[in-house]
Design a protein around this motif. Structure first.
Motif, PDB file in Angstrom:
ATOM      1  N   CYS A 111       2.214  -4.808  14.355  1.00 16.16           N
ATOM      2  CA  CYS A 111       3.356  -3.454  14.471  1.00 16.16           C
ATOM      3  C   CYS A 111       4.257  -4.270  14.955  1.00 16.16           C
ATOM      4  O   CYS A 111       4.909  -4.660  15.910  1.00 16.16           O
ATOM      5  N   PHE A 112       5.233  -3.593  14.169  1.00 16.92           N
ATOM      6  CA  PHE A 112       6.884  -4.402  15.074  1.00 16.92           C
ATOM      7  C   PHE A 112       7.146  -3.127  16.249  1.00 16.92           C
ATOM      8  O   PHE A 112       6.716  -2.073  16.471  1.00 16.92           O
ATOM      9  N   ASP A 113       7.605  -3.555  16.826  1.00 17.96           N
ATOM     10  CA  ASP A 113       8.093  -3.111  18.488  1.00 17.96           C
ATOM     11  C   ASP A 113       9.621  -1.928  17.640  1.00 17.96           C
ATOM     12  O   ASP A 113       8.603  -0.906  18.080  1.00 17.96           O
ATOM     13  N   ASP A 117       6.547   3.784  17.268  1.00 17.51           N
ATOM     14  CA  ASP A 117       6.650   5.470  17.002  1.00 17.51           C
ATOM     15  C   ASP A 117       6.474   5.861  15.404  1.00 17.51           C
ATOM     16  O   ASP A 117       6.062   6.633  15.287  1.00 17.51           O
ATOM     17  N   PHE A 118       6.142   4.419  14.187  1.00 13.76           N
ATOM     18  CA  PHE A 118       6.536   5.916  13.257  1.00 13.76           C
ATOM     19  C   PHE A 118       5.321   5.579  13.034  1.00 13.76           C
ATOM     20  O   PHE A 118       4.659   5.807  11.817  1.00 13.76           O
ATOM     21  N   SER A 119       3.770   4.485  13.379  1.00 11.71           N
ATOM     22  CA  SER A 119       2.583   5.136  13.188  1.00 11.71           C
ATOM     23  C   SER A 119       2.250   6.385  13.335  1.00 11.71           C
ATOM     24  O   SER A 119       2.529   7.189  13.763  1.00 11.71           O
ATOM     25  N   SER A 120       1.127   6.635  12.285  1.00 10.56           N
ATOM     26  CA  SER A 120       0.469   8.171  12.439  1.00 10.56           C
ATOM     27  C   SER A 120      -0.333   8.266  14.004  1.00 10.56           C
ATOM     28  O   SER A 120      -1.466   8.807  14.331  1.00 10.56           O
ATOM     29  N   LEU A 121      -1.192   6.752  14.321  1.00 13.36           N
ATOM     30  CA  LEU A 121      -1.690   7.143  15.603  1.00 13.36           C
ATOM     31  C   LEU A 121      -0.500   6.886  16.837  1.00 13.36           C
ATOM     32  O   LEU A 121       0.398   6.724  16.734  1.00 13.36           O
ATOM     33  N   LYS A 122      -0.811   6.802  17.894  1.00 14.89           N
ATOM     34  CA  LYS A 122      -0.370   7.062  19.124  1.00 14.89           C
ATOM     35  C   LYS A 122       0.563   5.785  19.915  1.00 14.89           C
ATOM     36  O   LYS A 122      -0.418   4.958  19.053  1.00 14.89           O
ATOM     37  N   ASN A 124       0.466   4.085  22.094  1.00 17.82           N
ATOM     38  CA  ASN A 124      -0.302   2.901  22.875  1.00 17.82           C
ATOM     39  C   ASN A 124      -1.561   1.998  21.877  1.00 17.82           C
ATOM     40  O   ASN A 124      -1.607   1.004  21.945  1.00 17.82           O
ATOM     41  N   VAL A 125      -1.565   3.064  21.101  1.00 23.84           N
ATOM     42  CA  VAL A 125      -2.860   2.356  20.530  1.00 23.84           C
ATOM     43  C   VAL A 125      -2.177   1.289  19.366  1.00 23.84           C
ATOM     44  O   VAL A 125      -2.906   0.064  19.066  1.00 23.84           O
ATOM     45  N   VAL A 126      -0.792   0.596  18.694  1.00 25.11           N
ATOM     46  CA  VAL A 126      -0.512   0.387  18.187  1.00 25.11           C
ATOM     47  C   VAL A 126       0.255  -0.531  18.007  1.00 25.11           C
ATOM     48  O   VAL A 126       0.167  -1.718  17.497  1.00 25.11           O
ATOM     49  N   ALA A 127       1.216  -0.631  19.522  1.00 24.44           N
ATOM     50  CA  ALA A 127       2.256  -0.936  20.414  1.00 24.44           C
ATOM     51  C   ALA A 127       1.292  -2.632  20.324  1.00 24.44           C
ATOM     52  O   ALA A 127       0.498  -2.981  21.034  1.00 24.44           O
ATOM     53  N   GLY A 128       2.572  -3.555  19.681  1.00 23.32           N
ATOM     54  CA  GLY A 128       2.012  -5.683  20.089  1.00 23.32           C
ATOM     55  C   GLY A 128       0.515  -5.372  18.984  1.00 23.32           C
ATOM     56  O   GLY A 128       0.287  -6.626  18.988  1.00 23.32           O
ATOM     57  N   LEU A 129       0.018  -4.692  18.569  1.00 25.88           N
ATOM     58  CA  LEU A 129      -1.033  -4.504  17.239  1.00 25.88           C
ATOM     59  C   LEU A 129      -1.015  -5.691  16.366  1.00 25.88           C
ATOM     60  O   LEU A 129       0.399  -6.189  15.351  1.00 25.88           O
ATOM     61  N   ASP A 130      -2.001  -7.175  16.282  1.00 24.32           N
ATOM     62  CA  ASP A 130      -1.660  -8.530  15.893  1.00 24.32           C
ATOM     63  C   ASP A 130      -2.648  -8.845  14.932  1.00 24.32           C
ATOM     64  O   ASP A 130      -3.643  -9.228  15.542  1.00 24.32           O
ATOM     65  N   ILE A 131      -2.700  -8.442  13.739  1.00 26.88           N
ATOM     66  CA  ILE A 131      -4.641  -8.043  13.379  1.00 26.88           C
ATOM     67  C   ILE A 131      -4.960  -9.112  12.022  1.00 26.88           C
ATOM     68  O   ILE A 131      -3.301  -9.146  11.163  1.00 26.88           O
ATOM     69  N   TRP A 234      -9.730   1.999  17.697  1.00 25.63           N
ATOM     70  CA  TRP A 234      -8.921   0.447  19.012  1.00 25.63           C
ATOM     71  C   TRP A 234      -8.681  -0.512  17.606  1.00 25.63           C
ATOM     72  O   TRP A 234      -9.078  -1.317  18.412  1.00 25.63           O
ATOM     73  N   PRO A 235      -7.489  -0.222  17.625  1.00 25.14           N
ATOM     74  CA  PRO A 235      -7.632  -1.651  16.700  1.00 25.14           C
ATOM     75  C   PRO A 235      -7.244  -2.966  16.879  1.00 25.14           C
ATOM     76  O   PRO A 235      -7.655  -4.016  16.488  1.00 25.14           O
ATOM     77  N   LYS A 236      -6.719  -2.589  18.307  1.00 22.49           N
ATOM     78  CA  LYS A 236      -6.080  -4.178  19.071  1.00 22.49           C
ATOM     79  C   LYS A 236      -7.826  -5.181  19.504  1.00 22.49           C
ATOM     80  O   LYS A 236      -7.604  -5.465  19.830  1.00 22.49           O
ATOM     81  N   GLN A 237      -8.864  -4.270  19.222  1.00 24.07           N
ATOM     82  CA  GLN A 237      -9.914  -5.005  19.504  1.00 24.07           C
ATOM     83  C   GLN A 237     -10.538  -6.153  18.557  1.00 24.07           C
ATOM     84  O   GLN A 237     -10.764  -7.199  18.830  1.00 24.07           O
ATOM     85  N   PHE A 238      -9.611  -5.963  17.296  1.00 21.12           N
ATOM     86  CA  PHE A 238      -9.429  -7.136  16.472  1.00 21.12           C
ATOM     87  C   PHE A 238      -8.790  -7.888  16.369  1.00 21.12           C
ATOM     88  O   PHE A 238      -7.381  -8.465  16.889  1.00 21.12           O
ATOM     89  N   ASP A 239      -8.914  -9.423  15.771  1.00 22.26           N
ATOM     90  CA  ASP A 239      -8.448 -10.594  15.750  1.00 22.26           C
ATOM     91  C   ASP A 239      -8.547 -11.246  14.545  1.00 22.26           C
ATOM     92  O   ASP A 239      -7.206 -10.475  13.539  1.00 22.26           O
ATOM     93  N   VAL A 240      -8.912 -11.509  13.870  1.00 26.59           N
ATOM     94  CA  VAL A 240      -9.200 -11.871  12.520  1.00 26.59           C
ATOM     95  C   VAL A 240     -10.649 -10.546  12.130  1.00 26.59           C
ATOM     96  O   VAL A 240     -11.714 -11.051  12.600  1.00 26.59           O
ATOM     97  N   ILE A 241     -10.535 -10.927  10.405  1.00 24.88           N
ATOM     98  CA  ILE A 241     -11.832  -9.814  10.003  1.00 24.88           C
ATOM     99  C   ILE A 241     -11.538 -10.516   9.001  1.00 24.88           C
ATOM    100  O   ILE A 241     -10.708 -10.159   7.794  1.00 24.88           O
TER     101      ILE A 241
END
Ligand code: IPM
Ligand code: MG
Length: 369
Positions: A111-113, A117-122, A124-131, A234-241
């Motif tokens: 998720c690019f900083d 705001d563009f995600s369909s999720l809130k 705080n759920v996606v900011a900084g996401l990197d999986i 809560w996608p940030k619980q993941f690193d590599v899937i």
């Protein structure tokens, strides 16, 4: 020494126009970083069908086997929906994957900083996401036999077969563990061991590879349906899937959309090492051919540009230059450049495909000063 070789297959829909922008980036590396590539270009998908009656000519297949990396735009379009299954544009892509044996498909969802705001999720759920999703790409139900539509009594039956050998699971599991070691050291494997024997074997083999070869990596298992739920919760619980071909197809689209920027995400499909030690490789954006906006200068070229960044990293040992390109993209977004797909309701006017490409080139220039 000769230059590294790159085969470009723009394909269909928005493929050619986003690839035009990638060519600007490739040229920039040749002139400004003394990193020249031997670039050749050929047809794939509907474009190849129109010329040769097949979505991938044998000569193109042979070329793909020889080069250091293949960069593909997109395949498919409504015009080809009526074609027989065996010559549909998608078959060209599937043939490349299969014959090059590109078993590990790396699909980062980041998720690019500037776009949180563009995600369909809130936010705080996606900011900084990197999986990173690693999808098995050359087996499973996509290729398993028997398959087909057969006649049984007076009705037809559609058949596909989910099938995985131990060695197919082992090698993609290793890709997952290796990737985890380079990142947050956490791997989650997804299957449906509760209903599928192939899932039972998958889980067993991944666990064994973990226990014997990667005891330092934190391994967990999840049923793929629960995985889809957790990815949205809560996608940030993941690193590599790491997951199979079909589940990986679904889960990677889901993960891509979380980031709010399907038009931004690259992918790498890697096979076994060649004589030079580098993996066989094909790079492509995760998005499709988007026929509805093709040819209008609306497409976002960033996913394809970032796919070239992945090529720099995984095929050409240019990790620093890959980072330079990724940072150039981040800068352009932070500076407010938006193609139409990134605008939502903001009422601003979008930049065109080529303006976005030019902005990335300018950001690359700026990175030198
Ligand atoms: C993908 C696409 C392909 C797939 C299609 C175009 C064959 O959806 O790369 O995810 O199903 O693998
Ligand atoms: Mg898909």
């Amino acid at each position: 020494m000769s230059n590294p070789s790159l085969l470009i297959l723009p394909g269909d829909g928005i493929g050619p126009e986003v690839m035009t922008e990638v060519r600007k980036i490739i040229d920039w590396y040749g002139t400004k970083r003394d990193l020249a590539f031997d670039v050749s270009e050929d047809l794939v998908g509907g474009a190849a069908y129109d010329k040769h009656g097949t979505p991938l000519h044998d000569d193109t297949m042979a070329k793909a086997q020889e080069v250091d990396a293949v960069l593909l735009g997109a395949v498919g379009g409504p015009k080809y929906d009526v074609l027989d299954f065996s010559v549909k544009p998608e078959r060209g892509l599937l043939r490349l994957r299969k014959e090059m044996d590109l078993y590990a498909n790396l699909r980062p969802a980041q998720c690019f900083d500037a776009l949180a705001d563009f995600s369909s999720l809130k936010k705080n759920v996606v900011a900084g996401l990197d999986i990173m999703i690693i999808r098995e790409l050359t087996s499973g139900v996509y290729f398993g036999e028997p398959r087909g539509i057969i006649k049984e009594g007076n009705e037809r039956v559609g058949i596909n077969t989910q099938r995985y050998t131990e060695s197919e699971i082992e090698r993609v599991a290793r890709s997952g563990f290796e990737m985890a070691r380079k990142r947050g050291n956490k791997l989650c494997s997804m299957e449906k061991a509760n209903v599928m024997e192939s899932g039972v074997l998958w889980r067993e083999v991944v666990q064994r590879i973990g226990d014997t070869e990667y005891p330092d990596v934190e391994l967990s298992h999840m049923y793929a349906d629960a995985g889809a739920m957790q990815l949205t919760r809560w996608p940030k619980q993941f690193d590599v899937i790491v997951t199979d071909n079909l589940f990986g197809d679904l889960l990677s689209d889901l993960a891509a959309m979380l980031t709010g920027s399907l038009g931004m995400l690259p992918s790498a499909s890697l096979g076994a090492p060649m004589a030079n030690g580098r993996p066989k490789a094909l790079y492509e954006p995760v998005h499709g051919s988007a026929p509805d906006i093709a040819g209008q200068g609306k497409a976002n070229p960033i996913a394809c540009i970032l796919s070239f960044a992945m090529a720099l990293r995984y095929s050409f040992d240019q990790g620093d230059e890959a980072t330079r390109l990724e940072q150039a993209v981040e800068k352009v977004l932070a500076d407010g450049y938006r193609t139409a797909d990134l605008l939502g309701e903001e009422g601003r006017s979008p930049v065109s495909t080529s303006e976005m490409g030019d902005a990335v080139v300018a950001a690359l220039d700026a990175s030198l000063s």
